[in-house]
Motif scaffolding. Structure first.
Motif, PDB file in Angstrom:
ATOM      1  N   ALA A  13       0.846  -1.212   0.000  1.00 49.89           N
ATOM      2  CA  ALA A  13       0.000   0.000   0.000  1.00 49.89           C
ATOM      3  C   ALA A  13       0.875   1.254   0.000  1.00 49.89           C
ATOM      4  N   LEU A  14       1.927   1.267   0.831  1.00 47.93           N
ATOM      5  CA  LEU A  14       2.793   2.456   0.914  1.00 47.93           C
ATOM      6  C   LEU A  14       3.585   2.649  -0.382  1.00 47.93           C
ATOM      7  N   ASP A  15       4.033   1.545  -0.975  1.00 46.32           N
ATOM      8  CA  ASP A  15       4.751   1.640  -2.263  1.00 46.32           C
ATOM      9  C   ASP A  15       3.843   2.249  -3.341  1.00 46.32           C
ATOM     10  N   LEU A  16       2.592   1.771  -3.363  1.00 44.41           N
ATOM     11  CA  LEU A  16       1.642   2.279  -4.365  1.00 44.41           C
ATOM     12  C   LEU A  16       1.357   3.767  -4.148  1.00 44.41           C
ATOM     13  N   LYS A  17       1.205   4.151  -2.867  1.00 45.74           N
ATOM     14  CA  LYS A  17       0.879   5.556  -2.565  1.00 45.74           C
ATOM     15  C   LYS A  17       2.066   6.466  -2.909  1.00 45.74           C
ATOM     16  N   ALA A  18       3.284   5.929  -2.770  1.00 47.13           N
ATOM     17  CA  ALA A  18       4.478   6.715  -3.125  1.00 47.13           C
ATOM     18  C   ALA A  18       4.554   6.887  -4.644  1.00 47.13           C
ATOM     19  N   LYS A  19       4.199   5.807  -5.351  1.00 41.72           N
ATOM     20  CA  LYS A  19       4.301   5.834  -6.820  1.00 41.72           C
ATOM     21  C   LYS A  19       3.165   6.658  -7.458  1.00 41.72           C
ATOM     22  N   TYR A  20       1.965   6.449  -6.932  1.00 40.66           N
ATOM     23  CA  TYR A  20       0.787   7.150  -7.494  1.00 40.66           C
ATOM     24  C   TYR A  20       0.142   7.969  -6.369  1.00 40.66           C
ATOM     25  N   THR A  21       0.626   9.185  -6.176  1.00 38.57           N
ATOM     26  CA  THR A  21       0.132   9.968  -5.018  1.00 38.57           C
ATOM     27  C   THR A  21      -1.338  10.364  -5.170  1.00 38.57           C
ATOM     28  N   GLU A  22      -1.865  10.295  -6.398  1.00 41.81           N
ATOM     29  CA  GLU A  22      -3.275  10.673  -6.585  1.00 41.81           C
ATOM     30  C   GLU A  22      -4.247   9.606  -6.064  1.00 41.81           C
ATOM     31  N   LEU A  23      -3.739   8.444  -5.689  1.00 44.50           N
ATOM     32  CA  LEU A  23      -4.633   7.390  -5.176  1.00 44.50           C
ATOM     33  C   LEU A  23      -5.336   7.871  -3.909  1.00 44.50           C
ATOM     34  N   ILE A  24      -6.626   7.610  -3.822  1.00 46.64           N
ATOM     35  CA  ILE A  24      -7.412   8.021  -2.648  1.00 46.64           C
ATOM     36  C   ILE A  24      -7.559   6.810  -1.729  1.00 46.64           C
ATOM     37  N   PRO A  25      -6.938   6.865  -0.530  1.00 49.26           N
ATOM     38  CA  PRO A  25      -7.041   5.717   0.376  1.00 49.26           C
ATOM     39  C   PRO A  25      -8.429   5.638   0.993  1.00 49.26           C
ATOM     40  N   TYR A  26      -8.943   4.456   1.162  1.00 48.63           N
ATOM     41  CA  TYR A  26     -10.243   4.341   1.826  1.00 48.63           C
ATOM     42  C   TYR A  26     -10.451   2.909   2.318  1.00 48.63           C
ATOM     43  N   SER A  27     -11.477   2.777   3.170  1.00 45.58           N
ATOM     44  CA  SER A  27     -11.854   1.427   3.609  1.00 45.58           C
ATOM     45  C   SER A  27     -13.371   1.272   3.569  1.00 45.58           C
ATOM     46  N   GLY A  28     -14.084   1.912   4.493  1.00 42.34           N
ATOM     47  CA  GLY A  28     -15.548   1.757   4.537  1.00 42.34           C
ATOM     48  C   GLY A  28     -16.249   2.364   3.338  1.00 42.34           C
ATOM     49  N   GLY A  29     -15.774   3.509   2.913  1.00 39.45           N
ATOM     50  CA  GLY A  29     -16.375   4.199   1.769  1.00 39.45           C
ATOM     51  C   GLY A  29     -17.675   4.913   2.112  1.00 39.45           C
ATOM     52  N   THR A  30     -18.049   4.970   3.381  1.00 41.74           N
ATOM     53  CA  THR A  30     -19.361   5.548   3.725  1.00 41.74           C
ATOM     54  C   THR A  30     -19.378   7.069   3.548  1.00 41.74           C
ATOM     55  N   ASP A  31     -18.205   7.709   3.639  1.00 41.93           N
ATOM     56  CA  ASP A  31     -18.108   9.148   3.345  1.00 41.93           C
ATOM     57  C   ASP A  31     -17.771   9.355   1.882  1.00 41.93           C
ATOM     58  N   LEU A  32     -16.810   8.589   1.431  1.00 40.57           N
ATOM     59  CA  LEU A  32     -16.231   8.786   0.099  1.00 40.57           C
ATOM     60  C   LEU A  32     -17.218   8.529  -1.039  1.00 40.57           C
ATOM     61  N   MET A  33     -17.997   7.465  -0.893  1.00 41.58           N
ATOM     62  CA  MET A  33     -18.829   7.039  -2.023  1.00 41.58           C
ATOM     63  C   MET A  33     -20.043   7.935  -2.264  1.00 41.58           C
ATOM     64  N   VAL A  34     -20.308   8.849  -1.311  1.00 40.55           N
ATOM     65  CA  VAL A  34     -21.408   9.787  -1.574  1.00 40.55           C
ATOM     66  C   VAL A  34     -20.874  11.058  -2.243  1.00 40.55           C
ATOM     67  N   GLU A  35     -19.533  11.142  -2.409  1.00 42.70           N
ATOM     68  CA  GLU A  35     -18.951  12.283  -3.124  1.00 42.70           C
ATOM     69  C   GLU A  35     -19.042  12.038  -4.629  1.00 42.70           C
ATOM     70  N   ASN A  36     -19.062  13.140  -5.384  1.00 46.74           N
ATOM     71  CA  ASN A  36     -19.163  13.004  -6.835  1.00 46.74           C
ATOM     72  C   ASN A  36     -17.830  13.402  -7.474  1.00 46.74           C
ATOM     73  N   ARG A  37     -16.879  12.453  -7.520  1.00 47.20           N
ATOM     74  CA  ARG A  37     -15.559  12.763  -8.093  1.00 47.20           C
ATOM     75  C   ARG A  37     -15.490  12.312  -9.546  1.00 47.20           C
ATOM     76  N   LYS A  38     -14.712  13.022 -10.332  1.00 42.26           N
ATOM     77  CA  LYS A  38     -14.555  12.635 -11.756  1.00 42.26           C
ATOM     78  C   LYS A  38     -13.346  11.718 -11.879  1.00 42.26           C
ATOM     79  N   ASN A  39     -13.522  10.515 -12.407  1.00 50.53           N
ATOM     80  CA  ASN A  39     -12.450   9.550 -12.651  1.00 50.53           C
ATOM     81  C   ASN A  39     -11.489   9.352 -11.474  1.00 50.53           C
ATOM     82  N   PRO A  40     -11.996   8.994 -10.329  1.00 48.14           N
ATOM     83  CA  PRO A  40     -11.084   8.814  -9.188  1.00 48.14           C
ATOM     84  C   PRO A  40     -10.302   7.507  -9.283  1.00 48.14           C
ATOM     85  N   SER A  41      -9.148   7.457  -8.643  1.00 41.63           N
ATOM     86  CA  SER A  41      -8.365   6.220  -8.516  1.00 41.63           C
ATOM     87  C   SER A  41      -8.247   5.922  -7.034  1.00 41.63           C
ATOM     88  N   TYR A  42      -8.647   4.704  -6.661  1.00 47.24           N
ATOM     89  CA  TYR A  42      -8.727   4.393  -5.233  1.00 47.24           C
ATOM     90  C   TYR A  42      -7.667   3.392  -4.787  1.00 47.24           C
TER      91      TYR A  42
END
Ligand SMILES: Cc1cc2nc3c(=O)[nH]c(=O)nc-3n(C[C@H](O)[C@H](O)[C@H](O)COP(=O)(O)OP(=O)(O)OC[C@H]3O[C@@H](n4cnc5c(N)ncnc54)[C@H](O)[C@@H]3O)c2cc1C
Length: 273
Positions: A13-42
Motif C-alpha cells: 500500500a505504501l509503495d503504491l501511494k508513493a508511486k501514485y500519489t493521486e490514489l485516494i485511500p479508503y476502507s468503509g467508503g461511507t463518506d467517500l462514495m457519496v462524493e461526486n468525483r470525476k475519474n477517481p483512482s482508489y
C-alpha cells in the motif's frame, strides 16, 4: 487516472501511494462514495490486517486505522466514553463498515470519534515509504477537509491513553434521537488525585470549523480541590463564553453558544464542582 488497487499488505500500500500519489485511500467508503468525483483512482485498505484491530500496550490503547466502529464497540479494551460516542454514529450498517481513519480523514469537526480523541489527547500515526510520523490530534486536524497528511502518506493507527476517569460526560445533540449528524457534541473528563483535580478536559464538537479545546483554560482548575474549583467556576465558564467563536450551521451560533455553555455547567455540577 491510474486505476484502483487492492494491496495485500501495508508495504504494498505504501509503495503504491508513493508511486501514485493521486490514489485516494479508503476502507468503509461511507463518506467517500457519496462524493461526486470525476475519474477517481482508489487505494482500498480494507484487506490490510496490519491496519486493523485494537491492542493495549504500556498504558495505551492502539486502534488500527481501518478498525470498524462495530469492532470497537465489541472490544473490551475500548473505553466506555468512546463507546458512548460510537453507538450513536448512524445505524448498524454504517457502523459495520465505517472506520476510525475514515472518520478523521476529512478533518470534520462533526466526526464523533474525533471529539473523544481530542478529549483524550490521541496521537495519530501516519506512514509512508519515508517512515512514520506521530501527530497529536489537535495538530493533525487543520480545518474542514484539511488534515496534516502528505500526499504519499496514509493514516495507520490512533493511540489513546488507557485512562479510567473519576467522572466524564458525553453528550451529542442531533436533529433526532437516531441517525443524526452532530449539531453540538460535548465531552468533559475529570481525573482526581486524592482530593485534588489531576486533569480536566473539555471539548466541543460540531460548533466550529475545528473541534474546540482550550488547554490553557483547563489549567485554571488543575491542582485545586473541588471546593476551591467551585469558587473559580464562574471565571472558568466565562473564559469559554468570552473565547468561543461558534459558527452558524444547521442551528444558529447563538443557540450553539447557549447549549454548549449549559452542557459545560452541567458537567461541572455533576462532577461535584
Ligand atoms: C447515513 C450516514 C450517516 C452517518 N452518520 C455519522 C455520524 O452519526 N457520525 C459521524 O461521525 N459520521 C457519520 N457518517 C460519516 C461516516 O460514516 C464516518 O465518518 C465514517 O467514520 C467514515 O469511515 P469510512 O471508513 O467509511 O471512510 P471512507 O469513506 O472510506 O473515507 C473517508 C475519508 O477518509 C479518507 N481515509 C480513509 N482511510 C484513510 C487512511 N487510512 N489514510 C488516509 N485517509 C483515509 C478517505 O480518503 C476519505 O477522504 C455518516 C455517513 C452516512 C452515509
Amino acid at each position: 487516472m491510474v486505476g484502483s488497487f487492492i494491496p495485500k499488505n501495508k508495504k504494498e500500500a505504501l509503495d503504491l501511494k508513493a508511486k501514485y500519489t493521486e490514489l485516494i485511500p479508503y476502507s468503509g467508503g461511507t463518506d467517500l462514495m457519496v462524493e461526486n468525483r470525476k475519474n477517481p483512482s482508489y487505494l482500498f485498505l480494507g484487506k490490510l490486517n496490519e491496519l486493523k484491530g485494537i491492542k493495549k500496550t504500556d498504558g495505551k490503547i492502539e486502534i488500527g486505522a481501518e478498525t470498524t466502529f462495530t469492532e470497537a464497540l465489541e472490544s473490551p479494551i475500548i473505553p466506555q466514553m468512546m463507546k458512548d460516542a460510537l453507538i450513536l454514529i448512524a445505524a448498524p450498517a454504517i457502523r459495520n463498515t465505517g472506520t476510525f481513519a475514515g472518520n478523521i480523514g476529512n478533518g470534520s469537526a462533526k466526526a464523533d470519534s474525533a471529539l473523544i480523541e481530542y478529549g483524550l489527547d490521541a496521537v495519530i500515526t501516519v506512514e509512508s515509504v519515508r517512515g512514520e510520523r506521530n501527530i497529536p490530534i489537535e495538530d493533525f486536524y487543520l480545518g474542514r477537509k484539511h488534515i496534516d497528511l502528505n500526499e504519499d502518506e496514509i493514516i495507520t493507527k490512533i493511540t489513546i491513553p488507557d485512562i479510567h476517569p473519576d467522572f466524564y460526560s458525553y453528550e451529542k445533540v442531533g436533529g433526532r434521537k437516531a441517525l443524526a449528524i452532530s449539531r453540538i457534541a460535548f465531552l468533559g473528563i475529570l481525573e482526581m488525585e486524592s482530593d485534588k483535580i489531576k486533569s480536566i478536559s473539555v471539548s466541543f464538537g460540531a460548533v466550529s470549523e475545528k473541534i474546540i479545546r482550550y488547554k490553557d483554560v483547563e489549567k485554571m482548575l488543575i491542582g485545586l480541590t473541588k471546593e476551591e474549583a467551585k469558587a473559580k467556576k464562574d471565571e472558568f465558564v466565562k473564559a469559554y463564553e468570552d473565547r468561543m467563536q461558534l459558527t452558524e450551521g444547521r442551528v444558529s451560533a447563538d443557540y450553539r453558544k447557549k447549549v454548549t455553555i449549559k452542557l459545560l455547567k452541567e458537567f461541572l455540577k455533576n462532577g461535584g464542582i
